[in-house]
Write a protein that holds these residues in place. Structure first.
Motif, PDB file in Angstrom:
ATOM      1  N   THR A  38      -1.391   0.830  -3.015  1.00 52.17           N
ATOM      2  CA  THR A  38      -2.757   1.107  -3.445  1.00 52.17           C
ATOM      3  C   THR A  38      -3.297   2.293  -2.657  1.00 52.17           C
ATOM      4  O   THR A  38      -2.886   2.530  -1.515  1.00 52.17           O
ATOM      5  CB  THR A  38      -3.683  -0.109  -3.250  1.00 52.17           C
ATOM      6  OG1 THR A  38      -5.011   0.236  -3.682  1.00 52.17           O
ATOM      7  CG2 THR A  38      -3.751  -0.541  -1.799  1.00 52.17           C
ATOM      8  N   PHE A  39      -4.213   3.039  -3.292  1.00 52.33           N
ATOM      9  CA  PHE A  39      -4.939   4.100  -2.601  1.00 52.33           C
ATOM     10  C   PHE A  39      -6.383   3.681  -2.330  1.00 52.33           C
ATOM     11  O   PHE A  39      -7.172   4.485  -1.843  1.00 52.33           O
ATOM     12  CB  PHE A  39      -4.930   5.383  -3.444  1.00 52.33           C
ATOM     13  CG  PHE A  39      -3.607   6.092  -3.454  1.00 52.33           C
ATOM     14  CD1 PHE A  39      -3.282   7.009  -2.470  1.00 52.33           C
ATOM     15  CD2 PHE A  39      -2.673   5.831  -4.446  1.00 52.33           C
ATOM     16  CE1 PHE A  39      -2.060   7.662  -2.476  1.00 52.33           C
ATOM     17  CE2 PHE A  39      -1.449   6.485  -4.464  1.00 52.33           C
ATOM     18  CZ  PHE A  39      -1.136   7.403  -3.481  1.00 52.33           C
ATOM     19  N   ASN A  40      -6.713   2.455  -2.653  1.00 55.02           N
ATOM     20  CA  ASN A  40      -8.053   1.934  -2.398  1.00 55.02           C
ATOM     21  C   ASN A  40      -8.120   1.477  -0.943  1.00 55.02           C
ATOM     22  O   ASN A  40      -7.429   0.536  -0.562  1.00 55.02           O
ATOM     23  CB  ASN A  40      -8.344   0.758  -3.333  1.00 55.02           C
ATOM     24  CG  ASN A  40      -9.754   0.217  -3.180  1.00 55.02           C
ATOM     25  OD1 ASN A  40     -10.371   0.335  -2.128  1.00 55.02           O
ATOM     26  ND2 ASN A  40     -10.276  -0.404  -4.223  1.00 55.02           N
ATOM     27  N   PRO A  41      -8.938   2.117  -0.103  1.00 53.99           N
ATOM     28  CA  PRO A  41      -8.963   1.754   1.315  1.00 53.99           C
ATOM     29  C   PRO A  41      -9.398   0.313   1.550  1.00 53.99           C
ATOM     30  O   PRO A  41      -8.973  -0.323   2.517  1.00 53.99           O
ATOM     31  CB  PRO A  41      -9.957   2.746   1.921  1.00 53.99           C
ATOM     32  CG  PRO A  41     -10.871   3.098   0.794  1.00 53.99           C
ATOM     33  CD  PRO A  41      -9.970   3.133  -0.413  1.00 53.99           C
ATOM     34  N   GLN A  42     -10.224  -0.207   0.674  1.00 55.46           N
ATOM     35  CA  GLN A  42     -10.748  -1.557   0.846  1.00 55.46           C
ATOM     36  C   GLN A  42      -9.711  -2.629   0.524  1.00 55.46           C
ATOM     37  O   GLN A  42      -9.916  -3.802   0.817  1.00 55.46           O
ATOM     38  CB  GLN A  42     -11.999  -1.722  -0.007  1.00 55.46           C
ATOM     39  CG  GLN A  42     -13.117  -0.781   0.435  1.00 55.46           C
ATOM     40  CD  GLN A  42     -14.304  -0.758  -0.498  1.00 55.46           C
ATOM     41  OE1 GLN A  42     -14.279  -1.359  -1.573  1.00 55.46           O
ATOM     42  NE2 GLN A  42     -15.360  -0.045  -0.118  1.00 55.46           N
ATOM     43  N   LEU A  43      -8.574  -2.206  -0.043  1.00 55.71           N
ATOM     44  CA  LEU A  43      -7.473  -3.121  -0.336  1.00 55.71           C
ATOM     45  C   LEU A  43      -6.232  -2.760   0.467  1.00 55.71           C
ATOM     46  O   LEU A  43      -5.146  -3.278   0.206  1.00 55.71           O
ATOM     47  CB  LEU A  43      -7.158  -3.098  -1.840  1.00 55.71           C
ATOM     48  CG  LEU A  43      -8.318  -3.455  -2.766  1.00 55.71           C
ATOM     49  CD1 LEU A  43      -7.886  -3.368  -4.215  1.00 55.71           C
ATOM     50  CD2 LEU A  43      -8.852  -4.851  -2.466  1.00 55.71           C
ATOM     51  N   TRP A  44      -6.407  -1.883   1.457  1.00 55.33           N
ATOM     52  CA  TRP A  44      -5.308  -1.427   2.308  1.00 55.33           C
ATOM     53  C   TRP A  44      -4.563  -2.613   2.918  1.00 55.33           C
ATOM     54  O   TRP A  44      -5.163  -3.570   3.396  1.00 55.33           O
ATOM     55  CB  TRP A  44      -5.904  -0.547   3.405  1.00 55.33           C
ATOM     56  CG  TRP A  44      -5.039  -0.300   4.603  1.00 55.33           C
ATOM     57  CD1 TRP A  44      -4.019   0.588   4.707  1.00 55.33           C
ATOM     58  CD2 TRP A  44      -5.137  -0.945   5.883  1.00 55.33           C
ATOM     59  NE1 TRP A  44      -3.469   0.555   5.973  1.00 55.33           N
ATOM     60  CE2 TRP A  44      -4.136  -0.382   6.707  1.00 55.33           C
ATOM     61  CE3 TRP A  44      -5.958  -1.938   6.403  1.00 55.33           C
ATOM     62  CZ2 TRP A  44      -3.955  -0.782   8.031  1.00 55.33           C
ATOM     63  CZ3 TRP A  44      -5.770  -2.330   7.724  1.00 55.33           C
ATOM     64  CH2 TRP A  44      -4.775  -1.760   8.520  1.00 55.33           C
ATOM     65  N   SER A  45      -3.226  -2.545   2.915  1.00 56.81           N
ATOM     66  CA  SER A  45      -2.444  -3.617   3.536  1.00 56.81           C
ATOM     67  C   SER A  45      -1.155  -3.113   4.178  1.00 56.81           C
ATOM     68  O   SER A  45      -0.455  -3.892   4.812  1.00 56.81           O
ATOM     69  CB  SER A  45      -2.090  -4.692   2.494  1.00 56.81           C
ATOM     70  OG  SER A  45      -1.304  -4.141   1.443  1.00 56.81           O
ATOM     71  N   GLN A  46      -0.825  -1.832   4.016  1.00 58.41           N
ATOM     72  CA  GLN A  46       0.392  -1.281   4.605  1.00 58.41           C
ATOM     73  C   GLN A  46       0.022  -0.384   5.790  1.00 58.41           C
ATOM     74  O   GLN A  46      -0.658   0.620   5.636  1.00 58.41           O
ATOM     75  CB  GLN A  46       1.155  -0.457   3.563  1.00 58.41           C
ATOM     76  CG  GLN A  46       1.671  -1.252   2.381  1.00 58.41           C
ATOM     77  CD  GLN A  46       2.026  -0.325   1.233  1.00 58.41           C
ATOM     78  OE1 GLN A  46       1.146   0.252   0.603  1.00 58.41           O
ATOM     79  NE2 GLN A  46       3.319  -0.186   0.953  1.00 58.41           N
ATOM     80  N   ASN A  47       0.520  -0.758   6.955  1.00 59.10           N
ATOM     81  CA  ASN A  47       0.170   0.003   8.146  1.00 59.10           C
ATOM     82  C   ASN A  47       0.571   1.469   8.019  1.00 59.10           C
ATOM     83  O   ASN A  47      -0.126   2.364   8.512  1.00 59.10           O
ATOM     84  CB  ASN A  47       0.846  -0.623   9.369  1.00 59.10           C
ATOM     85  CG  ASN A  47      -0.008  -0.514  10.610  1.00 59.10           C
ATOM     86  OD1 ASN A  47      -1.228  -0.346  10.532  1.00 59.10           O
ATOM     87  ND2 ASN A  47       0.605  -0.621  11.772  1.00 59.10           N
ATOM     88  N   LYS A  48       1.683   1.717   7.375  1.00 63.43           N
ATOM     89  CA  LYS A  48       2.188   3.075   7.229  1.00 63.43           C
ATOM     90  C   LYS A  48       1.276   3.952   6.370  1.00 63.43           C
ATOM     91  O   LYS A  48       1.384   5.184   6.401  1.00 63.43           O
ATOM     92  CB  LYS A  48       3.585   3.042   6.605  1.00 63.43           C
ATOM     93  CG  LYS A  48       4.681   2.538   7.525  1.00 63.43           C
ATOM     94  CD  LYS A  48       5.212   3.658   8.383  1.00 63.43           C
ATOM     95  CE  LYS A  48       6.502   3.258   9.091  1.00 63.43           C
ATOM     96  NZ  LYS A  48       7.058   4.368   9.877  1.00 63.43           N
ATOM     97  N   VAL A  49       0.411   3.329   5.582  1.00 61.74           N
ATOM     98  CA  VAL A  49      -0.427   4.077   4.645  1.00 61.74           C
ATOM     99  C   VAL A  49      -1.780   4.429   5.258  1.00 61.74           C
ATOM    100  O   VAL A  49      -2.585   5.125   4.661  1.00 61.74           O
ATOM    101  CB  VAL A  49      -0.586   3.279   3.327  1.00 61.74           C
ATOM    102  CG1 VAL A  49      -1.459   3.992   2.309  1.00 61.74           C
ATOM    103  CG2 VAL A  49       0.791   3.020   2.711  1.00 61.74           C
ATOM    104  N   ARG A  50      -2.021   3.993   6.473  1.00 57.29           N
ATOM    105  CA  ARG A  50      -3.316   4.228   7.114  1.00 57.29           C
ATOM    106  C   ARG A  50      -3.646   5.731   7.176  1.00 57.29           C
ATOM    107  O   ARG A  50      -4.788   6.132   6.980  1.00 57.29           O
ATOM    108  CB  ARG A  50      -3.297   3.637   8.525  1.00 57.29           C
ATOM    109  CG  ARG A  50      -4.649   3.610   9.227  1.00 57.29           C
ATOM    110  CD  ARG A  50      -4.511   3.028  10.625  1.00 57.29           C
ATOM    111  NE  ARG A  50      -5.796   2.935  11.296  1.00 57.29           N
ATOM    112  CZ  ARG A  50      -6.433   1.805  11.580  1.00 57.29           C
ATOM    113  NH1 ARG A  50      -5.897   0.656  11.207  1.00 57.29           N
ATOM    114  NH2 ARG A  50      -7.584   1.806  12.196  1.00 57.29           N
ATOM    115  N   MET A  51      -2.636   6.560   7.428  1.00 55.29           N
ATOM    116  CA  MET A  51      -2.904   7.994   7.544  1.00 55.29           C
ATOM    117  C   MET A  51      -3.366   8.586   6.222  1.00 55.29           C
ATOM    118  O   MET A  51      -4.151   9.545   6.202  1.00 55.29           O
ATOM    119  CB  MET A  51      -1.667   8.726   8.052  1.00 55.29           C
ATOM    120  CG  MET A  51      -0.468   8.687   7.134  1.00 55.29           C
ATOM    121  SD  MET A  51       0.889   9.639   7.865  1.00 55.29           S
ATOM    122  CE  MET A  51       2.180   9.320   6.660  1.00 55.29           C
ATOM    123  N   LEU A  52      -2.893   8.047   5.107  1.00 51.65           N
ATOM    124  CA  LEU A  52      -3.338   8.535   3.809  1.00 51.65           C
ATOM    125  C   LEU A  52      -4.782   8.131   3.553  1.00 51.65           C
ATOM    126  O   LEU A  52      -5.562   8.909   2.988  1.00 51.65           O
ATOM    127  CB  LEU A  52      -2.433   7.997   2.702  1.00 51.65           C
ATOM    128  CG  LEU A  52      -0.946   8.341   2.801  1.00 51.65           C
ATOM    129  CD1 LEU A  52      -0.192   7.746   1.605  1.00 51.65           C
ATOM    130  CD2 LEU A  52      -0.725   9.839   2.877  1.00 51.65           C
TER     131      LEU A  52
END
Length: 531
Positions: A38-52
């Protein structure tokens, strides 16, 4: 009375952050390991995607490496003496990528989005469990009321979950759960192209003037464009870097560290992650891990130091607790208190009734093989965790006759295994900057991702109390009790290693680094090309 948090943006901006030079047409290609779900920050769940997330979106406050909170979209804030009211004083010069004004009403809309049933129930139940309501006092002042004091609330305001989305796009996005180009933020970059499985492309937000107080410069990002290439195979990423196809990679495998270090044109950066260790959580709802002796035996059957040396070639940090060593709440008293005693493992399994052996050497009881299943979701497999599982699989078979079956499946199949209770081991690490948030998700009886299905009323009480107290020392004592209960007392978890991130970059790339709160690769705002 209220406690004024003395964190004014201008004061901190004077402490080293420099104005941006004239924006130039600098482009960068960065290879990443993980396909975003997901690209929705409010549904973020992958640590690796935090930078995106923090390329496209900004949070309300920022968290520093020492755990303190700094201004971001909120210039300052006040907390009432009873800890139930937060008054945010917001910047008045921020706009969303769609031209809409960022203000108190937009923050209120973002908070209330979490109240929509099914939107993000885990965050609603933990980070926002005490949220009662928000009141707009002026365009730049928002009053947030909690049902009770919550030590995790500021951490929420600094997390990807607090990434601010234009209320207009919250309503109009074609796919709110996935996000993408039509989900609009305020960040330094604008997502303008996404090709699934191939690349993610951002262009600079020329209007950007509101980085966190800890940023190295002000004004728009140095880079005019950045392309993230999705290269899940580690060897392919490294090859792309050494051949000049990309200028930066993350997720450097242990097998390639020496190669990177020997190359004078490349630089290697590493950082431990915050949050929890990568651990195996034992499902205690059915055999064989409903028996504590079998849980302990599994841990004792593994020479974890040898496994980590083999898989990570000396680059991994062994874990001893569910909380990672980078956290101020880590309980070091658990170190060297269990694991690696093969004789003890076999004695425990004998005592638990697993005395028979089949033709392949696996233990049996009442005609059934001692089998445990690990089912992993492919988007969350990182750091050679598949190879790690294979190494553990070999050890528990050889040392104790346990049949560990390892499956890596798509996200839907992994969730079905959880829903149907068709697993015995759940591998997980959390990247929450405050380990308390992770513990509240993983360990309480009704925790949103309690995959052990184990209930300990003491743990629930300690966690609830820790969320209500304000001092780190008090919280630390309570979290130490929680860790000891989970690891030593109940043996429901097998900590394996402390996740770490690695960035390898051409030496011409400057400003790459790690998020001070999480230890994961930071966004590209401060990255620049130099000599």
């Amino acid at each position: 009375m209220r406690r004024l948090i003395p964190v004014l943006l201008l004061a901190l901006a004077a402490c080293g952050a420099q104005p941006a030079p004239n924006a130039e047409a600098a482009t960068l290609t960065w290879a990443i390991e993980t396909q975003p779900i997901t690209f929705n920050p409010q549904l973020w769940s992958q640590n690796k995607v935090r930078m995106l997330v923090f390329n496209q979106f900004d949070a309300l406050v920022a968290r520093a490496e020492d755990g303190s909170f700094r201004p971001w979209l909120a210039r300052s804030w006040e907390v009432s003496e009873d800890g139930r009211t937060y008054t945010l004083h917001l910047r008045d010069d921020v706009t969303f990528h769609d031209g809409a004004k960022f203000d108190a009403a937009s923050v209120k809309a973002n908070l209330e989005q979490f109240l929509v049933p099914g939107y993000n129930p885990a965050v609603a139940a933990i980070q926002l469990r005490a949220f009662k309501g928000a009141k707009v006092l002026s365009p730049t002042v928002l009053e947030i009321t909690l049902k009770e004091p919550d030590a995790l609330f500021l951490d929420f305001l600094a997390s990807p979950y607090a990434g601010q989305i234009s209320p207009r796009s919250l309503k109009a996005a074609k796919d709110l759960k996935f996000g993408g180009r039509d989900l609009v933020g305020t960040g330094p970059f604008i997502l303008d192209r996404y090709v699934q499985g191939q690349e993610i492309h951002y262009r600079r937000n020329p209007a950007y003037r509101w980085p966190p107080a800890s940023a190295a410069h002000r004004g728009p990002a140095h880079l005019s464009e950045i392309t993230y290439r999705l290269l899940p195979e580690a060897a392919v990423r490294v090859g792309a870097l050494t051949s000049g196809q990309v200028q930066v990679i993350e997720g450097v495998p242990a097998t390639e560290v020496a190669l990177i270090k020997k190359d004078p044109t490349l630089a290697l950066h590493t950082s431990l992650n915050s949050g929890t260790s990568y651990s195996y959580y034992f499902n205690t709802s059915h055999p064989p891990f409903d028996d504590r002796r079998v849980r302990e035996a599994f841990r004792e059957a593994v020479d974890l130091d040898a496994v980590l040396r083999s898989v990570y070639r000396g680059t991994a940090t062994r874990a001893w607790s569910v909380v990672g060593k980078r956290s101020p709440f880590y309980d070091a008293t658990l170190e060297r208190t269990y694991g690696g005693d093969v004789a003890k493992a076999n004695a425990l399994l004998d005592a638990a009734g697993w005395k028979g052996r089949d033709a392949e050497g696996y233990r049996t009881k009442d005609g059934k093989r001692l089998t445990v299943r690990e089912v992993s979701s492919a988007p969350f497999v990182r750091d050679r965790r598949d190879v790690l599982s294979q190494a553990v699989q070999a050890q528990v078979k050889q040392n104790a006759g346990i049949d560990l079956q390892v499956r890596i499946v798509d996200q839907g199949s992994a969730q079905k295994a959880v829903d149907d209770d068709q697993y015995e081991i759940f591998g997980n690490s959390r990247g929450d900057s405050d380990a308390g948030a992770a513990l509240n998700l993983i360990l309480p009886e009704k925790g949103a991702i309690n995959r052990t299905r184990f209930a300990d009323p003491r743990v629930d009480k300690w966690l609830a109390t820790a969320s209500a107290v304000s001092t780190q020392a008090e919280r630390g004592k309570l979290y130490a009790k929680v860790q000891r209960a989970a690891v030593a007392g109940n043996a429901i978890v097998f900590p394996l290693y402390v996740p770490a991130d690695q960035i390898a970059a051409a030496r011409s790339v400057q400003g790459v680094g790690f998020d001070p709160a999480s230890g994961t690769p930071a966004g590209a705002y401060d990255v620049r090309l130099g000599t």
